[in-house]
Design a protein around this motif. Structure first.
Motif, PDB file in Angstrom:
ATOM      1  N   ASN A   1       0.778  -1.235   0.000  1.00 39.40           N
ATOM      2  CA  ASN A   1       0.000   0.000   0.000  1.00 39.40           C
ATOM      3  C   ASN A   1       0.809   1.283   0.000  1.00 39.40           C
ATOM      4  N   GLN A   2       2.089   1.223   0.366  1.00 31.73           N
ATOM      5  CA  GLN A   2       2.866   2.454   0.478  1.00 31.73           C
ATOM      6  C   GLN A   2       3.991   2.584  -0.539  1.00 31.73           C
ATOM      7  N   VAL A   3       4.492   1.476  -1.054  1.00 31.40           N
ATOM      8  CA  VAL A   3       5.595   1.544  -2.015  1.00 31.40           C
ATOM      9  C   VAL A   3       5.015   1.734  -3.417  1.00 31.40           C
ATOM     10  N   PRO A   4       5.390   2.812  -4.110  1.00 32.77           N
ATOM     11  CA  PRO A   4       4.860   3.060  -5.449  1.00 32.77           C
ATOM     12  C   PRO A   4       5.147   1.894  -6.397  1.00 32.77           C
ATOM     13  N   ALA A   5       4.262   1.711  -7.355  1.00 37.22           N
ATOM     14  CA  ALA A   5       4.378   0.588  -8.287  1.00 37.22           C
ATOM     15  C   ALA A   5       5.711   0.585  -9.025  1.00 37.22           C
ATOM     16  N   ASP A   6       6.215   1.776  -9.348  1.00 35.09           N
ATOM     17  CA  ASP A   6       7.469   1.820 -10.109  1.00 35.09           C
ATOM     18  C   ASP A   6       8.683   1.480  -9.252  1.00 35.09           C
ATOM     19  N   GLN A   7       8.492   1.310  -7.946  1.00 33.05           N
ATOM     20  CA  GLN A   7       9.585   0.904  -7.069  1.00 33.05           C
ATOM     21  C   GLN A   7       9.457  -0.542  -6.606  1.00 33.05           C
ATOM     22  N   ARG A   8       8.401  -1.210  -7.040  1.00 35.61           N
ATOM     23  CA  ARG A   8       8.217  -2.606  -6.668  1.00 35.61           C
ATOM     24  C   ARG A   8       9.180  -3.493  -7.459  1.00 35.61           C
ATOM     25  N   THR A   9       9.482  -4.653  -6.899  1.00 37.87           N
ATOM     26  CA  THR A   9      10.440  -5.566  -7.517  1.00 37.87           C
ATOM     27  C   THR A   9       9.709  -6.601  -8.366  1.00 37.87           C
ATOM     28  N   ILE A  10      10.056  -6.640  -9.642  1.00 39.88           N
ATOM     29  CA  ILE A  10       9.475  -7.639 -10.553  1.00 39.88           C
ATOM     30  C   ILE A  10      10.617  -8.462 -11.137  1.00 39.88           C
ATOM     31  N   VAL A  11      10.665  -9.721 -10.760  1.00 40.62           N
ATOM     32  CA  VAL A  11      11.744 -10.604 -11.211  1.00 40.62           C
ATOM     33  C   VAL A  11      11.497 -10.995 -12.674  1.00 40.62           C
ATOM     34  N   ARG A  12      12.552 -10.986 -13.454  1.00 43.44           N
ATOM     35  CA  ARG A  12      12.448 -11.343 -14.870  1.00 43.44           C
ATOM     36  C   ARG A  12      11.972 -12.791 -15.034  1.00 43.44           C
ATOM     37  N   GLU A  13      11.230 -13.005 -16.085  1.00 45.94           N
ATOM     38  CA  GLU A  13      10.787 -14.359 -16.411  1.00 45.94           C
ATOM     39  C   GLU A  13      11.835 -15.097 -17.227  1.00 45.94           C
ATOM     40  N   GLU A  14      12.525 -14.361 -18.122  1.00 49.13           N
ATOM     41  CA  GLU A  14      13.520 -14.959 -19.013  1.00 49.13           C
ATOM     42  C   GLU A  14      14.848 -14.222 -18.893  1.00 49.13           C
ATOM     43  N   PRO A  15      15.958 -14.896 -19.206  1.00 50.53           N
ATOM     44  CA  PRO A  15      17.273 -14.249 -19.131  1.00 50.53           C
ATOM     45  C   PRO A  15      17.372 -13.066 -20.098  1.00 50.53           C
ATOM     46  N   ASP A  16      18.172 -12.072 -19.714  1.00 50.96           N
ATOM     47  CA  ASP A  16      18.467 -10.948 -20.593  1.00 50.96           C
ATOM     48  C   ASP A  16      19.635 -11.367 -21.480  1.00 50.96           C
ATOM     49  N   THR A  17      19.311 -12.045 -22.586  1.00 47.62           N
ATOM     50  CA  THR A  17      20.350 -12.623 -23.448  1.00 47.62           C
ATOM     51  C   THR A  17      21.248 -11.556 -24.059  1.00 47.62           C
ATOM     52  N   GLU A  18      20.675 -10.392 -24.332  1.00 44.08           N
ATOM     53  CA  GLU A  18      21.469  -9.317 -24.926  1.00 44.08           C
ATOM     54  C   GLU A  18      22.553  -8.853 -23.953  1.00 44.08           C
ATOM     55  N   LEU A  19      22.153  -8.636 -22.664  1.00 45.25           N
ATOM     56  CA  LEU A  19      23.133  -8.204 -21.674  1.00 45.25           C
ATOM     57  C   LEU A  19      24.152  -9.305 -21.404  1.00 45.25           C
ATOM     58  N   LEU A  20      23.695 -10.546 -21.291  1.00 38.97           N
ATOM     59  CA  LEU A  20      24.619 -11.656 -21.051  1.00 38.97           C
ATOM     60  C   LEU A  20      25.626 -11.779 -22.187  1.00 38.97           C
ATOM     61  N   GLY A  21      25.147 -11.579 -23.418  1.00 41.99           N
ATOM     62  CA  GLY A  21      26.034 -11.707 -24.575  1.00 41.99           C
ATOM     63  C   GLY A  21      27.050 -10.596 -24.684  1.00 41.99           C
ATOM     64  N   SER A  22      26.770  -9.461 -24.030  1.00 43.34           N
ATOM     65  CA  SER A  22      27.685  -8.317 -24.134  1.00 43.34           C
ATOM     66  C   SER A  22      28.771  -8.323 -23.056  1.00 43.34           C
ATOM     67  N   LEU A  23      28.719  -9.296 -22.116  1.00 40.47           N
ATOM     68  CA  LEU A  23      29.675  -9.310 -21.017  1.00 40.47           C
ATOM     69  C   LEU A  23      31.076  -9.681 -21.484  1.00 40.47           C
ATOM     70  N   ASP A  24      32.073  -9.066 -20.885  1.00 42.72           N
ATOM     71  CA  ASP A  24      33.455  -9.441 -21.182  1.00 42.72           C
ATOM     72  C   ASP A  24      33.831 -10.639 -20.323  1.00 42.72           C
ATOM     73  N   ASP A  25      35.072 -11.096 -20.463  1.00 40.32           N
ATOM     74  CA  ASP A  25      35.521 -12.278 -19.727  1.00 40.32           C
ATOM     75  C   ASP A  25      35.413 -12.075 -18.217  1.00 40.32           C
ATOM     76  N   GLU A  26      35.746 -10.882 -17.736  1.00 38.66           N
ATOM     77  CA  GLU A  26      35.698 -10.613 -16.305  1.00 38.66           C
ATOM     78  C   GLU A  26      34.266 -10.697 -15.780  1.00 38.66           C
ATOM     79  N   GLY A  27      33.320 -10.177 -16.560  1.00 36.73           N
ATOM     80  CA  GLY A  27      31.923 -10.228 -16.158  1.00 36.73           C
ATOM     81  C   GLY A  27      31.404 -11.649 -16.103  1.00 36.73           C
ATOM     82  N   ARG A  28      31.751 -12.442 -17.115  1.00 34.72           N
ATOM     83  CA  ARG A  28      31.294 -13.835 -17.136  1.00 34.72           C
ATOM     84  C   ARG A  28      31.926 -14.636 -16.000  1.00 34.72           C
ATOM     85  N   GLU A  29      33.186 -14.347 -15.690  1.00 34.18           N
ATOM     86  CA  GLU A  29      33.863 -15.070 -14.613  1.00 34.18           C
ATOM     87  C   GLU A  29      33.244 -14.744 -13.255  1.00 34.18           C
ATOM     88  N   SER A  30      32.856 -13.495 -13.048  1.00 34.79           N
ATOM     89  CA  SER A  30      32.246 -13.130 -11.768  1.00 34.79           C
ATOM     90  C   SER A  30      30.908 -13.854 -11.587  1.00 34.79           C
TER      91      SER A  30
END
Length: 647
Positions: free
Chosen positions: A535-564
């Motif tokens: 009732n108090q937290v605005p809708a735009d601040q609520r947490t909505i977990v993704r249904e599917e992976p963000d393939t574009e972001l995953l594909g853009s990661l460098d070696d350091e990002g993938r290793e982490s």
């Protein structure tokens, strides 16, 4: 009671070296005159004359209440080093023994059910409640009177109240108990509708009190003798009021934007600005009849005979006129500035606080200190209480049309927390009640206080505030059996949207060695956190977990990002608890930097950790921030985390 700087026309006390204006000088700091710790008080009378008063009497600290007999009002000041409630209790007990030995101590509050009773009004109740409860703990009999001012006039149609419209304006001027309740209400009238929510909240807060309906008092003839007495002494009352009938100074403009809801709270009930009975062509009369035809108080008394008590009036609204015998007539009331001090005398009130709207120069409390003597009474002692603000209510107030009530606060916080907010601040200190993210910090502070109480490291004043928050003289308030951190519960409820099975799974995994086995263990705190998220937290601040992976972001990661990400996923199974995941998410950037997982953070490492956290948030909830990552990971679940992180 008004603050010393607002004591124009009356004498005031200022203390040296004490700077607060709570009530009385610290009794333990009195020593021989002229020695360190000795209490020196300056008395400032109505002519501006000053004199110092010394008093080493430990029990009474400074016995200056005899100035009441001279028509002067006493405000004293006190140290902030000890619990303010105890100090007030000391003074109230001593004053009660002086005025009414052997009788119950009487403290009072007044509430007007003219609309939703907001959290600022709650201070009117909590201040005397806390003092009364302390006196009860000491074995004294106490009556805490709450006068429902339900015979007050209906002043205006409030905004944003469900079930009413502009047609309610036709009832302006009637007693609140003669105004219809909002459409759909189960209550018989306007006053009962708005009293109901407050009555329920006071029960939840553990407030013990004796309710008094002013409608019942006036219409039953309870105050008949007092009304006749006031009419007989109307010339004396008029002379007192005339001292203060000056042009009001314009309100100062605030230098900062103020929430519309806060302005409404600051306005008060409106009683302080009511007609004082003057202005009639037939002279001054402190009594206002309600019209026998339209029921409104838009009446003018045209004559009154002291011997026969015959009173004639005309209604300026509908033109109705009649002559009644005031010794038999019960459809009217004393004007506010006479009504309040009359009640002080009638009930024998020893202690009653007053808000800013009743405490400015020339207003109700100050004038009442003189008028009460006409009724052979003495003005109560008590503080002027400061404003209670709200944080995070802008959106809510615009939709609901007003400031939040005690019921609103109790939906998002446990009674102990709300009691604590009022108990830990002196009445003359302003504070805010959080409906935004600050409520999480507030609960963190409370949990730390609870831990200090448990291990014996708490400071005395904090221990006193904690005790007043968690229990009354009647016993301990119900509490959450297993109080998990509020922010953790809020994050879980945010992610699960209140799904019980999923919520229990996550809470069980927080501490596998001591798992939560039932949601009842974490209630009612869990329910309060869910209500806040919903009732108090605005809708735009609520947490909505993704249904599917963000393939574009995953594909853009460098070696350091993938290793982490690989290191994080590799450690999930062995770190699957709240503490374990906390170690893991902070440890991955350390390992990536070639450091030991237990290494202390450096500025460079903190930057790397923030970048890693932002990456995880983007992959899990499509934002750069969100709930604490360990809680979020537990809520999402290991399998789904692996899927979204590209395993």
């Amino acid at each position: 009671m008004r603050s010393p700087e607002e004591s124009s026309g009356l004498f005031r006390l200022s203390s040296v070296p004490w700077e607060s204006n709570v009530f009385s000088p610290p009794v333990d700091n009195f020593g021989p005159r002229g020695t360190p710790g000795c209490g020196r008080l300056q008395v400032v009378d109505n002519l501006g004359a000053r004199r110092s008063v010394w008093d080493n009497d430990r029990r009474r600290a400074v016995r200056l209440w005899d100035f009441q007999k001279e028509g002067r009002t006493t405000v004293a000041q006190s140290s902030t080093e000890t619990d303010w409630v105890s100090r007030f209790a000391d003074e109230v007990i001593a004053e009660s023994e002086r005025r009414a030995p052997g009788k119950p101590v009487v403290v009072a509050s007044g509430l007007s059910p003219s609309g939703p009773i907001h959290l600022g009004n709650l201070r009117e109740v909590m201040t005397p409640h806390l003092v009364a409860d302390e006196i009860r703990r000491r074995g004294y009999e106490v009556r805490h009177l709450i006068s429902w001012d339900d015979y007050d006039r209906y002043r205006k149609v409030p905004n944003g109240i469900e079930g009413i419209d502009a047609s309610w304006a036709e009832h302006i001027g009637k007693p609140l108990t003669s105004v219809p309740a909002p459409a759909g209400s189960p209550h018989p009238n306007w006053a009962e509708h708005f009293k109901a929510a407050m009555v329920e909240s006071l029960a939840e807060l553990g407030v013990e009190y004796d309710p008094i309906s002013q409608t019942e008092q006036y219409t039953s003839g309870t105050y008949r003798e007092q009304i006749l007495h006031a009419m007989k002494h109307r010339g004396d009352i008029d002379a007192i009021l005339d001292q203060y009938r000056t042009k009001k100074a314009p309100k100062k403009q605030s230098q900062k934007p103020v929430d519309e809801a806060e302005l409404e709270a600051e306005e008060g009930s409106g009683a302080a600005a009511e007609d004082d009975g003057s202005g009639g062509s037939s002279g001054y009369f402190p009594y206002k009849p309600y019209c026998g035809r339209c029921e409104k108080d838009l009446t003018a008394v045209t004559s009154y005979d002291d011997d026969t008590t015959e009173l004639a009036y005309t209604c300026t609204n509908c033109g109705f006129s009649e002559t009644v015998k005031l010794s038999e007539f019960n459809r009217g009331k004393l004007v506010w500035k006479v009504d309040w001090p009359m009640r002080w005398a009638y009930e024998g009130v020893i202690f009653e606080p007053s808000g800013v709207d009743h405490s400015s120069p020339g207003s109700s409390f100050q004038v009442g200190g003189q008028i009460v003597r006409i009724f052979d009474g003495v003005q109560p002692i008590g503080p002027m209480y400061a404003f209670v603000g709200i944080s995070g209510m802008a959106k809510m107030s615009s939709s609901k049309g007003g400031v939040p009530t005690a019921a609103d606060a109790l939906k998002i916080m446990e009674p102990q927390i709300l009691r604590w907010l009022y108990a830990r601040r002196r009445p003359n200190q302003s504070f805010k009640i959080a409906f935004d993210q600050e409520i999480q910090r507030l609960y963190d502070e409370w949990d730390k206080l609870e831990a200090k109480v448990a291990d014996g490291t708490v400071l005395p004043a904090d221990a006193a505030a904690h005790s007043r928050a968690t229990r009354t003289a009647a016993g301990e308030l119900p509490r959450t059996p297993r109080p998990l951190p509020y922010r953790t519960l809020a994050s879980v409820m945010d992610i699960t949207a209140g799904h019980d099975e999923q919520t229990l799974r996550i809470l069980t995994e927080l501490d596998p060695e001591n798992p939560v086995t039932s949601l009842d263990e974490v209630r009612p705190r869990l329910d309060r956190a869910e209500s806040w998220i919903t009732n108090q937290v605005p809708a735009d601040q609520r947490t909505i977990v993704r249904e599917e992976p963000d393939t574009e972001l995953l594909g853009s990661l460098d070696d350091e990002g993938r290793e982490s990400l690989r290191l994080l996923l590799e450690g999930l199974d062995t770190h699957w608890s709240l503490d374990g995941l906390t170690t893991l998410v902070y440890g991955v950037p350390k390992v990536m930097a070639g450091l030991d997982p237990e290494a202390k953070p450096t500025p460079e490492l903190k930057l790397a950790q923030r970048a890693f956290f932002a990456l995880l948030y983007k992959l899990l909830v499509s934002r750069e921030t969100g709930p604490r990552l360990p809680t979020l990971l537990l809520a999402v679940g290991a399998d789904r985390v692996r899927k979204l992180l590209g395993s």
